[in-house]
Every structure is written in C-alpha cells, then in structure tokens.
Motif scaffolding. Structure first.
Motif, mmCIF file in Angstrom:
data_model
loop_
_atom_site.group_PDB
_atom_site.id
_atom_site.type_symbol
_atom_site.label_atom_id
_atom_site.label_comp_id
_atom_site.label_asym_id
_atom_site.label_seq_id
_atom_site.Cartn_x
_atom_site.Cartn_y
_atom_site.Cartn_z
ATOM 1 N N ALA A 18 0.848 -1.200 0.157
ATOM 2 C CA ALA A 18 -0.240 -0.185 -0.021
ATOM 3 C C ALA A 18 0.980 1.758 0.153
ATOM 4 C CB ALA A 18 -0.867 -0.230 1.512
ATOM 5 N N GLU A 19 2.205 1.329 1.032
ATOM 6 C CA GLU A 19 2.844 2.550 1.097
ATOM 7 C C GLU A 19 3.983 2.233 0.305
ATOM 8 O OE1 GLU A 19 3.085 3.563 5.187
ATOM 9 O OE2 GLU A 19 0.839 3.625 5.263
ATOM 10 N N ARG A 20 4.729 0.896 -0.062
ATOM 11 C CA ARG A 20 6.094 1.027 -0.507
ATOM 12 C C ARG A 20 5.847 -0.191 -1.007
ATOM 13 N NH1 ARG A 20 7.050 1.765 5.367
ATOM 14 N NH2 ARG A 20 8.596 2.786 6.455
ATOM 15 N N ASP A 21 6.714 -0.682 -2.099
ATOM 16 C CA ASP A 21 6.707 -1.857 -2.644
ATOM 17 C C ASP A 21 6.936 -2.616 -2.283
ATOM 18 O OD1 ASP A 21 6.870 -0.193 -5.029
ATOM 19 O OD2 ASP A 21 8.934 -0.047 -5.210
ATOM 20 N N ALA A 22 5.958 -4.131 -2.493
ATOM 21 C CA ALA A 22 6.041 -5.452 -2.038
ATOM 22 C C ALA A 22 7.615 -5.702 -1.433
ATOM 23 C CB ALA A 22 4.998 -6.309 -2.149
ATOM 24 N N HIS A 23 7.900 -6.881 -0.404
ATOM 25 C CA HIS A 23 8.963 -7.152 -0.320
ATOM 26 C C HIS A 23 8.605 -8.735 0.285
ATOM 27 C CE1 HIS A 23 12.127 -4.173 -2.995
ATOM 28 N NE2 HIS A 23 11.144 -3.441 -1.859
ATOM 29 N N ALA A 24 8.510 -9.243 -0.448
ATOM 30 C CA ALA A 24 8.830 -10.953 0.370
ATOM 31 C C ALA A 24 9.932 -10.902 1.059
ATOM 32 C CB ALA A 24 7.961 -12.333 -0.857
ATOM 33 N N HIS A 25 9.856 -11.883 2.036
ATOM 34 C CA HIS A 25 10.628 -12.102 2.995
ATOM 35 C C HIS A 25 11.306 -13.489 3.928
ATOM 36 C CE1 HIS A 25 14.677 -10.955 4.385
ATOM 37 N NE2 HIS A 25 14.853 -9.518 4.478
ATOM 38 N N GLN A 26 9.720 -13.773 3.505
ATOM 39 C CA GLN A 26 9.834 -15.572 3.955
ATOM 40 C C GLN A 26 8.729 -16.088 3.448
ATOM 41 O OE1 GLN A 26 9.062 -16.099 7.927
ATOM 42 N NE2 GLN A 26 10.333 -17.490 8.726
ATOM 43 N N VAL A 27 8.706 -17.631 3.560
ATOM 44 C CA VAL A 27 7.345 -18.587 3.274
ATOM 45 C C VAL A 27 7.626 -19.583 3.935
ATOM 46 C CG1 VAL A 27 8.088 -19.491 0.985
ATOM 47 C CG2 VAL A 27 6.436 -19.215 1.290
ATOM 48 N N VAL A 28 6.718 -19.818 4.415
ATOM 49 C CA VAL A 28 6.795 -21.692 5.386
ATOM 50 C C VAL A 28 5.665 -22.197 5.537
ATOM 51 C CG1 VAL A 28 8.934 -20.800 6.874
ATOM 52 C CG2 VAL A 28 6.528 -20.107 7.562
ATOM 53 N N ASN A 29 5.150 -23.476 5.781
ATOM 54 C CA ASN A 29 3.971 -23.893 5.973
ATOM 55 C C ASN A 29 4.046 -23.603 7.323
ATOM 56 O OD1 ASN A 29 5.432 -27.112 4.717
ATOM 57 N ND2 ASN A 29 4.870 -26.427 7.220
ATOM 58 N N ASP A 30 2.615 -24.375 7.653
ATOM 59 C CA ASP A 30 2.335 -23.771 9.053
ATOM 60 C C ASP A 30 2.880 -25.093 9.671
ATOM 61 O OD1 ASP A 30 -0.302 -25.462 8.427
ATOM 62 O OD2 ASP A 30 -0.366 -25.005 10.625
ATOM 63 N N PRO A 31 3.365 -25.880 10.932
ATOM 64 C CA PRO A 31 3.220 -27.081 11.401
ATOM 65 C C PRO A 31 2.261 -28.117 11.058
ATOM 66 C CG PRO A 31 2.737 -25.198 13.467
ATOM 67 C CD PRO A 31 2.534 -25.001 12.416
ATOM 68 N N THR A 32 1.233 -27.718 10.607
ATOM 69 C CA THR A 32 0.300 -29.154 9.996
ATOM 70 C C THR A 32 0.277 -29.408 8.828
ATOM 71 O OG1 THR A 32 -1.812 -26.897 9.216
ATOM 72 C CG2 THR A 32 -1.905 -28.076 11.797
ATOM 73 N N GLY A 33 1.692 -28.472 7.898
ATOM 74 C CA GLY A 33 1.437 -28.207 6.924
ATOM 75 C C GLY A 33 0.169 -27.479 5.796
ATOM 76 N N ARG A 34 -1.066 -27.473 5.939
ATOM 77 C CA ARG A 34 -2.195 -27.054 5.782
ATOM 78 C C ARG A 34 -2.118 -26.103 4.863
ATOM 79 N NH1 ARG A 34 -7.972 -26.532 8.292
ATOM 80 N NH2 ARG A 34 -9.516 -25.993 6.006
ATOM 81 N N TRP A 35 -1.075 -25.142 5.923
ATOM 82 C CA TRP A 35 -1.464 -23.595 5.395
ATOM 83 C C TRP A 35 0.182 -23.637 4.846
ATOM 84 C CZ3 TRP A 35 -6.323 -22.047 5.243
ATOM 85 C CH2 TRP A 35 -6.774 -22.589 6.471
ATOM 86 N N VAL A 36 0.315 -22.068 3.693
ATOM 87 C CA VAL A 36 1.316 -21.584 3.931
ATOM 88 C C VAL A 36 1.391 -20.569 4.003
ATOM 89 C CG1 VAL A 36 2.644 -21.135 1.231
ATOM 90 C CG2 VAL A 36 2.329 -22.874 2.067
ATOM 91 N N LEU A 37 2.332 -19.447 5.287
ATOM 92 C CA LEU A 37 2.321 -17.879 5.663
ATOM 93 C C LEU A 37 3.830 -17.624 4.978
ATOM 94 C CD1 LEU A 37 1.306 -19.828 8.197
ATOM 95 C CD2 LEU A 37 1.095 -17.314 8.729
ATOM 96 N N SER A 38 3.703 -16.189 4.166
ATOM 97 C CA SER A 38 4.253 -15.369 3.688
ATOM 98 C C SER A 38 4.381 -14.221 4.747
ATOM 99 C CB SER A 38 4.260 -15.400 2.379
ATOM 100 O OG SER A 38 5.314 -14.452 1.872
ATOM 101 N N VAL A 39 5.531 -13.825 4.162
ATOM 102 C CA VAL A 39 6.023 -12.978 5.039
ATOM 103 C C VAL A 39 6.740 -11.249 4.446
ATOM 104 C CG1 VAL A 39 6.900 -11.572 6.887
ATOM 105 C CG2 VAL A 39 5.789 -13.495 7.313
ATOM 106 N N ASP A 40 5.669 -10.611 3.853
ATOM 107 C CA ASP A 40 6.318 -9.357 3.727
ATOM 108 C C ASP A 40 6.755 -7.970 4.569
ATOM 109 O OD1 ASP A 40 6.253 -7.413 1.171
ATOM 110 O OD2 ASP A 40 6.005 -9.196 0.615
ATOM 111 N N LEU A 41 8.073 -7.546 3.784
ATOM 112 C CA LEU A 41 8.586 -6.152 4.637
ATOM 113 C C LEU A 41 7.568 -5.438 3.856
ATOM 114 C CD1 LEU A 41 11.973 -6.246 5.447
ATOM 115 C CD2 LEU A 41 10.862 -4.193 4.450
#
Length: 377
Positions: A171-194
């Motif tokens: 919204a205010e800055r360009d996207a910069h994906a910094h991490q991507v992992v699945n949760d401990p169950t393996g059902r979900w994928v989470l990506s952290v974007d700075l």
C-alpha cells in the motif's frame, strides 16, 4: 541491484578486513583438512556484494568450532537453505537481481555436495525458501519483486518450472516478500512481506501446485515484518519486525487458518538508540525461550516465553562478536549459537546455558566474506 535491494536498503556492507584473508583460505581448503565426522554445516555468502563471498561453503563442526572443508562452485549469492526430509537434497536461494534462481544439490555425501541444477525463481532477489511438508514443492520468496513462487520437486530431487507465482502488492511501499513457510500442520502456507507490511496466509493444492489466498494480516505501517517462527505447540508465532526493534506475538488457529496479533515486545533494552534492525528469530525446542539478532547494536536478544506462549519478556542482550548479525542458527543439541555477521564477514559462536537459556561470551569465529546464513545438516 535495481530498486530496493535487501542488501543495500540498510546501508552498504563494510570492508571485511581479516575476514577476506581467512575466507580465502576457506575457499582453497584441501578436501583432506582435519575435521570432525560429526555435524556438517553449509554457509551462505554474497558473491556479488563487495567484499565478494564464496556463495556456498561447506564446513564441519569440530567440537564447537567450525572448520573449513570446501567451497562449492556455481552456487552464486547463496543466501538461504533447506533440506528434503530424506536428507538427500539441499535447496539454496541464488539471490540474483533481476534474475533470481533456486539451486538443488545432492548432499547424500554431506561434505561433497553435487549440483543437480538451477531453475528460475520467476522474480528478483529470492531471499528465503522452504521445502513444503508434502515434499512435493519448494516455496521461495522473491524479495526484489515481492512475489512467492512454487517449484515442483522432480524425481531425484531436481526442481521443475514454477507451477504458480503469487504477486504481493504494497500500500505504502513496494512489496518485498521476505519469508515463506508452511504452518506446523502443513495445511497452510504463510508468507511474510516487509514492504507490504503483511503476512499472507495461503492454501496450497498439492496436486496442482497452486496457491490460493486465504487471509492477509496487515501490520502497522513502518513495522517491516521480516521472519516468523512458530511456538512448538503450533498455537502461537513470533514475528521479527525489521524496521522497528520489535517482536510481534501472534496466535495461530490452524483449523481456521487465522493469524491474530496479540502483543508487541521490544527487542532492545529501553533507551537504545541508533540503528536497531532485528534480523533472525528462533524458538527453543522446549518452548521456554525465543532468540533474535539485532543489527546496529549487534546483539543477540533472549526472551523468556510467558503465558503459555502468549507473551515474551526480554531478559538479555549480548554482543554477537561481529558486525551486522544477519542470521542465527541453533544446531540440534541447542548448546551453541552460531551467528552470521555480514559486515564483519564472520561466523561467531556463543555457548548456550541449557538451564537458563542464556548465551555466554563469544568463544570463537570463522571468517567468511559477506556471510549471510548458516545451515546445519
């Protein structure tokens, strides 16, 4: 590097000094150099950032010290590692800009990796990757272009062309994906974007390799979310904010795929000033402690876990013995910390008291120019 480079964003790296000299010795280390038959580690460094690193170095852990083994050729700008569950294949980000790549290496002989090949990350400056728990895909975060890519794992461990690419939008800055992992169950994928100040929660269709957005958690403007680590019980996560010296505690509902911020905890003592940029975050296996590196003061912060996981309390900040601690690794025995100090070009190690969880003084170091991470096999 074009645009907002993760390596230049917080300032140019300083000269390595002695690190350059000793690092050169590592690059030329003879295959038969003395080493322990125990743990093998892989060290990543930037080959395109002065002083030039080696890319991928193999080291052995002799007692507590890291001992050079060899440099693996044709793995430029190696900056993050993960390994297949069977231990046969190591996956590495090649943080090129504008053309990033992911490499696969056969590591059945841990000290003699064999490059299987590299594929495009479909973006620039891939900074993080993880092997999905299904063992069917490698997920990678392109920092430069702000996207997440899905790469299929083929027979023999090689990677195929991308099956999906998800573009983040800030919204205010360009996207910069910094991490991507699945949760401990393996059902979900989470990506952290700075840049987007968000954590994205996806589902992954393991049959097609396609991601579908389920939730976007927006953090406060200017926080700069970098990396998260889950509590061992899978109900909480701890998120290091890069642009503020803070750790955000979140609850995680795996049934609903819902991430909810609970609290914000300072990562530095009260009154700290100057550059204050958290780097890596790690949770101890017993779930009693959380650790984070902080660049600027160059410290390793220790937090006690409170409220069954709902809170953190900063209890210690110790010198890492180097400049700009980018990454932190705890081997399986959790008796030593290994810190990659990028600007001083050193990997330092500090003892960990298993009773108190606290780190002691630096006990040794290995010089690696422009080092960024350490991964224990």
């Amino acid at each position: 590097m074009a645009g907002l480079s993760r390596r230049t964003f917080l300032g140019a790296a300083g000269a390595a000094g002695l690190g350059t000299v000793v690092g050169a010795q590592l690059a030329a280390a003879a295959p038969g150099c003395p080493r322990d038959a125990g743990a093998t580690a892989y060290v990543g460094s930037y080959t395109s950032t002065p002083p030039a690193g080696h890319g991928l170095d193999v080291v052995s852990r002799t007692g507590t010290a890291l001992t050079p083994v060899r440099t693996v050729s044709s793995v430029p700008d190696a900056s993050w590692f993960d390994r297949s569950l069977d231990g046969h294949t190591l996956y590495v980000t090649n943080e090129g800009d504008p053309d990033g790549a992911i490499s696969a290496l056969d590591v059945r002989d841990a000290e003699n990796p064999n490059l299987l090949g590299s594929v495009s990350s479909k973006g620039s400056a891939p900074t993080h990757l993880s092997v999905h728990s299904s063992q069917k895909y490698v997920l990678a975060a392109n920092y430069g272009s702000g996207s997440v890519v899905v790469l299929p794992i083929l027979d023999g461990g090689e990677l195929g062309p991308a099956t999906d690419l998800q573009q983040h939008v800030g919204a205010e800055r360009d996207a910069h994906a910094h991490q991507v992992v699945n949760d401990p169950t393996g059902r979900w994928v989470l990506s952290v974007d700075l840049g987007a100040a968000s954590v994205y929660v996806y589902t992954l269709d393991t049959g097609t390799g396609k991601l579908a957005l389920h939730q976007q958690v927006t953090l406060p403007s200017g926080a700069g979310p970098r990396h998260l680590a889950f509590h061992p019980d899978g109900r909480y996560a701890y998120l290091a904010q890069e642009l503020r010296p803070e750790i955000t505690v979140l609850s995680w509902d795996a049934a609903a795929g819902k991430l909810t911020p609970l609290a914000v905890v300072p990562a530095v003592p009260a009154g700290a000033t100057g550059d204050l940029f958290p780097g890596e975050i790690v949770v101890s296996k017993d779930a009693k402690f959380v650790y984070a590196t902080v660049r600027g003061p160059n410290t390793l912060a220790t937090f006690t876990v409170t409220g069954g996981g709902t809170g953190l309390k900063l209890v210690s900040s110790v010198d890492t013995g180097g400049n700009w601690p980018r990454h932190l690794a705890l081997p399986a025995d959790e008796r030593w910390f290994y810190v990659a100090n990028q600007r001083s070009g050193t990997v330092t190690w500090l003892p960990r008291d298993p009773a108190t969880g606290l780190p002691g003084a630096v006990a040794g170091s290995l010089a690696v120019p422009s080092v960024n991470s350490v991964f224990f096999a």
